[in-house]
Design a protein around this motif. Structure first.
Motif, mmCIF file in Angstrom:
data_model
loop_
_atom_site.group_PDB
_atom_site.id
_atom_site.type_symbol
_atom_site.label_atom_id
_atom_site.label_comp_id
_atom_site.label_asym_id
_atom_site.label_seq_id
_atom_site.Cartn_x
_atom_site.Cartn_y
_atom_site.Cartn_z
ATOM 1 N N SER A 153 0.773 -1.159 0.042
ATOM 2 C CA SER A 153 -0.047 0.092 -0.068
ATOM 3 C C SER A 153 0.734 1.255 0.052
ATOM 4 O O SER A 153 0.378 2.234 -0.639
ATOM 5 C CB SER A 153 -1.075 -0.039 1.171
ATOM 6 N N PHE A 154 1.827 1.272 0.526
ATOM 7 C CA PHE A 154 2.933 2.371 0.548
ATOM 8 C C PHE A 154 3.406 2.509 -0.784
ATOM 9 O O PHE A 154 3.540 3.708 -1.085
ATOM 10 C CB PHE A 154 4.023 2.050 1.731
ATOM 11 N N ASP A 155 3.856 1.497 -1.535
ATOM 12 C CA ASP A 155 4.579 1.578 -2.674
ATOM 13 C C ASP A 155 3.321 2.216 -3.435
ATOM 14 O O ASP A 155 3.638 3.048 -4.577
ATOM 15 C CB ASP A 155 4.787 0.243 -3.439
ATOM 16 N N GLN A 156 2.009 1.970 -3.581
ATOM 17 C CA GLN A 156 1.086 2.281 -4.433
ATOM 18 C C GLN A 156 0.833 3.976 -4.107
ATOM 19 O O GLN A 156 0.680 4.665 -4.949
ATOM 20 C CB GLN A 156 -0.201 1.710 -4.071
ATOM 21 N N TRP A 157 0.971 4.324 -2.742
ATOM 22 C CA TRP A 157 0.754 5.653 -2.488
ATOM 23 C C TRP A 157 1.872 6.417 -3.034
ATOM 24 O O TRP A 157 1.570 7.590 -3.666
ATOM 25 C CB TRP A 157 0.636 5.879 -0.782
ATOM 26 N N VAL B 155 5.930 9.644 -7.922
ATOM 27 C CA VAL B 155 6.409 9.263 -8.867
ATOM 28 C C VAL B 155 5.461 9.885 -10.317
ATOM 29 O O VAL B 155 6.077 10.480 -10.995
ATOM 30 C CB VAL B 155 6.116 7.648 -9.205
ATOM 31 N N ILE B 156 4.176 9.626 -10.150
ATOM 32 C CA ILE B 156 3.442 10.121 -11.262
ATOM 33 C C ILE B 156 3.366 11.742 -11.243
ATOM 34 O O ILE B 156 3.618 12.245 -12.200
ATOM 35 C CB ILE B 156 2.014 9.654 -11.220
ATOM 36 N N PRO B 157 3.058 12.398 -10.247
ATOM 37 C CA PRO B 157 3.074 13.904 -10.297
ATOM 38 C C PRO B 157 4.453 14.142 -10.614
ATOM 39 O O PRO B 157 4.607 15.512 -11.285
ATOM 40 C CB PRO B 157 2.404 14.407 -9.219
ATOM 41 N N TYR B 158 5.544 13.941 -9.892
ATOM 42 C CA TYR B 158 6.937 14.710 -9.868
ATOM 43 C C TYR B 158 7.937 13.873 -10.409
ATOM 44 O O TYR B 158 8.988 14.281 -10.357
ATOM 45 C CB TYR B 158 7.209 15.086 -8.320
ATOM 46 N N ASN B 159 7.795 12.633 -10.773
ATOM 47 C CA ASN B 159 8.758 11.814 -11.152
ATOM 48 C C ASN B 159 9.984 11.680 -10.079
ATOM 49 O O ASN B 159 11.029 11.768 -10.223
ATOM 50 C CB ASN B 159 9.271 12.267 -12.417
ATOM 51 N N ILE B 160 9.494 11.519 -8.746
ATOM 52 C CA ILE B 160 10.590 11.221 -7.730
ATOM 53 C C ILE B 160 10.374 9.841 -7.335
ATOM 54 O O ILE B 160 9.357 9.180 -6.955
ATOM 55 C CB ILE B 160 10.177 12.332 -6.430
ATOM 56 N N GLN B 161 11.508 9.133 -7.151
ATOM 57 C CA GLN B 161 11.521 7.772 -6.675
ATOM 58 C C GLN B 161 12.011 7.842 -4.898
ATOM 59 O O GLN B 161 12.762 8.483 -4.732
ATOM 60 C CB GLN B 161 12.347 6.953 -7.315
ATOM 61 N N VAL B 162 11.064 7.317 -4.370
ATOM 62 C CA VAL B 162 11.376 7.249 -2.760
ATOM 63 C C VAL B 162 12.029 5.814 -2.545
ATOM 64 O O VAL B 162 11.180 4.822 -2.622
ATOM 65 C CB VAL B 162 10.100 7.487 -2.023
ATOM 66 N N ASN C 145 13.196 20.562 -10.867
ATOM 67 C CA ASN C 145 14.309 20.626 -9.842
ATOM 68 C C ASN C 145 14.311 19.701 -8.890
ATOM 69 O O ASN C 145 15.492 19.792 -8.217
ATOM 70 C CB ASN C 145 14.374 22.448 -9.341
ATOM 71 N N ALA C 146 13.259 19.108 -8.354
ATOM 72 C CA ALA C 146 13.329 18.210 -7.369
ATOM 73 C C ALA C 146 14.332 17.006 -7.572
ATOM 74 O O ALA C 146 14.441 16.495 -8.812
ATOM 75 C CB ALA C 146 12.113 17.523 -6.949
ATOM 76 N N PRO C 147 15.013 16.523 -6.576
ATOM 77 C CA PRO C 147 15.908 15.372 -6.778
ATOM 78 C C PRO C 147 15.085 14.133 -7.416
ATOM 79 O O PRO C 147 14.130 14.178 -7.057
ATOM 80 C CB PRO C 147 16.435 14.959 -5.400
ATOM 81 N N ARG C 148 15.615 13.374 -8.411
ATOM 82 C CA ARG C 148 15.104 12.214 -8.796
ATOM 83 C C ARG C 148 14.997 11.272 -7.702
ATOM 84 O O ARG C 148 13.898 10.396 -7.898
ATOM 85 C CB ARG C 148 15.918 11.758 -10.054
ATOM 86 N N VAL C 149 15.826 10.977 -6.892
ATOM 87 C CA VAL C 149 15.717 9.828 -5.860
ATOM 88 C C VAL C 149 15.714 10.306 -4.473
ATOM 89 O O VAL C 149 16.556 11.342 -4.063
ATOM 90 C CB VAL C 149 16.963 8.955 -5.915
ATOM 91 N N MET C 150 14.759 10.063 -3.456
ATOM 92 C CA MET C 150 14.756 10.244 -2.143
ATOM 93 C C MET C 150 15.445 9.001 -1.337
ATOM 94 O O MET C 150 14.551 8.021 -1.743
ATOM 95 C CB MET C 150 13.665 10.901 -1.661
#
Lengths: 291, 428
Positions: free
Chosen positions: A41-45, A51-58, A110-115
């Motif tokens: 469920s966390f991955d989906q959130w 991912v979808i709005p900002y293209n950021i991978q946590v 500008n946000a980092p791609r990976v957190m």
């Protein structure tokens, strides 16, 4: 004779081509696991909110290739990671999105791609290392397991994230030259840690670390101005005394101009939004985020 | 001539560029295919044990903290970990099986029962920054239905996993360990006959001493506790016998490989670990001579993992001091240590000599806290431990910076909460 030779050559060449058996790739069986990964469920959130709005991978699960073998560190707790992801979106990403001239595009660009989340700080022989920003691509957030949501804006890492994001912005558009000339003589890259908060303030630095390099000074002013309450900022100016506070105020002016001109961000507006959102956090039930 | 040379050139070229002969593969499938299969196979084996796996877990690359019983129960993407240290506690977290350097088992989100052995922020074991130095990422050396052999990626320790018996539950198992773990006293044991083997122990390892070609050899091996007694990290072979597990008898003797081990009589001032915990009235001075009116405080000693925490020495700072238990001597050791960070500097508990000189930055220097062997209720006196040129008479709070250099004395607040000399404590 010539014919024979040419025939021989022809035979040889043809046989050479044939004997090179082509290693046909086995397209039926991929060496990579091509099945869709299971998303909890966390991955989906995260997919829907980062991912979808900002293209950021946590990355909240520890991957050993992402951390440094020279450091001792532990993974982040799952529940704390969920809260951290939620809070960072609320207090940082969405604050910038609200204030930046071109909103969501600013964050996307500008946000980092990976957190990357780590449970503890990274410790080596020299002590502990806090967040790290790597070339605009990745921000590592440490001590996720020590997160206290109600205290978040007072916690070191909250300052760190604005600090590290500041580095990313400055790596894209450099800090103004007229910032470097405010306290040029007092930067001490290898001995800044000998200074106390008071000593640094009196020299015109918001923190001892700010007095190490102009780049650090710049992002420290940026981060601390955003995360300090007005009372805390005033206390810092008081601590700095007359000369110190004057220098800090000039620096703040340059930071504000930079943010306005380079990024169309009104720093005072950003500060107000962050502080407002920090206040709003207390009305959110972080134990029942729904994922 | 020309034709011959052309032919030679062509032929040699042909030979040169002709394909290298097909190497017959040893395996039917490619390496990457076999890796993927291996990962799948391991996952099947791990999740098949519904009662979990008993893990013989040794943190730190020299196993200096001994071994611990853990339970891993794998279910889908999650694992539940339990520990002999807190038998009632269950914590669930995420694990991953990867094909990197061989198949590896990684625990990727925080699980307190496992990661307490790796968390560098805990002031235990090697102190903050190191703590227990345990692994949570393991290379799978071998995987069978009946046994897994893992190797810690950083420590390189061998970690053995066996299916946890279905006839018992974890709390019972841990209770049996506690019941068989009496106040372990320093031991000697010797094998009769020409091959004399002496074994002495501390709380985490056995040292085997014997003579080889008239030279004394000492081999130190870590151990962990079992419901029957203790088990060595690795087997020890001597004089035709293999020593692995030691079974505790009702008379406190230990038996292994048919040999009997008898506890020795410890010195009169020896106290078992459990005897130190409690509340004390502590009396101390704040001058070198120990003259004038002393200060009195109520303090508590509480066991925390393998150490003791002393609280109440500095109520306004509310910081605890960590003391170590010395098993062989039955005493506590109070050493220099970092207490917390204030403004980027480290606030330390620093040893003080009888000339108010400070001992150097080495964190092993301090005092011993010992019983006189007679007083009841127990009275403990803090005295010099003989590690430094001048005798250590007490402690003071002092700052060092991140380079380890002295910054200055901590001078905030009442003097009796930052300077303690000639310390005595009596149990209440």
């Amino acid at each position: 004779m010539k014919k024979i030779i040419y025939l021989l050559i022809l035979c040889l060449t043809t046989s050479i081509f044939y004997s090179c058996s082509k290693d046909e790739p086995d397209t039926a069986n991929s060496i990579f696991d091509t099945s869709a990964p299971e998303l909890n469920s966390f991955d989906q959130w995260l997919r829907d909110n980062y991912v979808i709005p900002y293209n950021i991978q946590v990355k909240y699960k520890l991957e050993d290739i992402e951390t440094d073998y020279a450091y001792n560190v532990i993974p982040a707790d799952l529940e704390k990671s969920k809260r951290m992801a939620f809070l960072l979106k609320y207090l940082w990403i969405e604050a910038y999105k609200e204030v930046a001239g071109d909103g969501i595009h600013f964050v996307r660009a500008n946000a980092p791609r990976v957190m990357h989340y780590l449970g503890s700080a990274e410790y080596d022989d020299r002590g502990k290392r806090l967040g790290v920003a790597e070339g605009g691509m990745k921000i590592t957030i440490t001590e996720v397991n020590d997160l206290i949501p109600s205290q978040i804006i007072y916690q070191e890492f909250f300052n760190t994230i604005h600090h590290e994001f500041g580095h990313i912005l400055c790596q894209t558009i450099d800090i103004p030259i007229d910032f470097r000339t405010i306290t040029p003589a007092d930067y001490a890259p290898s001995t800044w840690f000998n200074r106390s908060d008071e000593e640094a303030a009196e020299l015109g630095f918001v923190s001892p670390y700010a007095s190490s390099l102009p780049e650090e000074d710049f992002v420290e002013v940026l981060a601390r101005y955003i995360t300090y309450t007005p009372a805390e900022w005033q206390a810092k100016l008081t601590q700095a005394g007359t000369t110190g506070s004057e220098l800090i105020t000039i620096k703040l002016g340059r930071v504000k101009t930079y943010m306005k001109n380079a990024w169309k961000v009104d720093l005072d507006q950003l500060k107000a939004v962050v502080q407002r959102r920090a206040y709003e956090i207390q009305f959110i039930d972080l134990d029942n985020l729904g994922f | 001539m020309k034709k011959n040379s052309i032919l030679t050139i062509i032929l040699s070229l042909a030979l040169a560029i002709s394909c290298t002969p097909n190497i017959d593969p040893i395996f039917e499938k490619s390496a990457s295919e076999r890796m993927t299969e291996s990962v799948e196979n391991v996952k099947k084996l791990l999740t098949a044990q519904t009662n979990g796996w008993l893990v013989e877990y040794y943190p730190e690359k020299t196993q200096k903290y001994g071994g611990f019983n853990l339970l891993f129960k794998f279910d889908g993407e999650n694992v539940v970990v339990r520990s002999e240290l807190e038998p009632l506690r269950t914590d669930s977290s995420i694990y991953a099986l990867k094909g990197d350097m061989s198949t590896s088992l990684n625990f990727t989100t925080y699980n307190i029962s496992l990661h307490r052995f790796s968390d560098p922020s805990l002031n235990i074991g090697g102190g903050i920054g190191l703590a227990y130095e345990g692994d949570y990422e393991f290379v799978i050396v071998s995987a069978l239905e009946t046994e897994f052999i893992l190797r810690g990626k950083k420590t390189k320790n061998t970690i053995r996993m066996t299916p946890f018996p279905t006839t018992i539950d974890w709390e019972e198992f841990c209770q049996q360990i506690l019941d068989s773990k009496p106040e372990y006293r320093p031991l000697y044991l010797h094998v009769n006959g020409n091959d004399s083997l002496w074994v002495s122990n501390d709380e985490t390892s056995l040292t085997m001493s014997y003579k080889k070609d008239n030279v004394e050899v000492n081999k130190k091996i870590a151990y962990m506790f079992t419901p029957q007694g203790l088990k060595l990290y690795e087997d020890f072979e001597y004089a035709g016998k293999t020593y692995s597990e030691f079974i505790l008898q009702s008379n406190n003797n230990l038996i292994s490989a048919g040999s009997t081990f008898v506890p020795r009589v410890p010195p009169a001032t020896w106290l078992p670990r459990a005897a130190f915990a409690g509340t004390y009235t502590l009396i101390h001075y704040t001058n070198i001579g120990g003259t004038g009116t002393p200060y009195t405080k109520t303090v508590t000693l509480t066991e925390y993992d393998n150490k003791f925490l002393l609280s109440g020495l500095m109520p306004s700072l509310n910081l605890d001091v960590v003391l170590d238990y010395h098993f062989g001597k039955g005493i506590l050791l109070a050493r220099q240590q970092g207490l917390r960070y204030i403004g980027g500097n480290s606030l330390n508990l620093t040893s003080v000599t009888n000339e108010f000189g400070l001992s150097p930055g080495a964190f092993y220097i301090g005092q011993q806290v010992s019983w006189d062997g007679v007083s009841d209720p127990i009275e403990l006196t803090w005295t010099d431990y003989g590690q430094y040129g001048s005798p250590i008479i007490g402690f003071v709070l002092w700052f060092t910076n991140s380079a380890g250099l002295s910054v200055g004395q901590y001078t905030t607040g009442p003097v009796d909460q930052r300077l303690w000399t000639h310390i005595k404590m009596t149990k209440q």
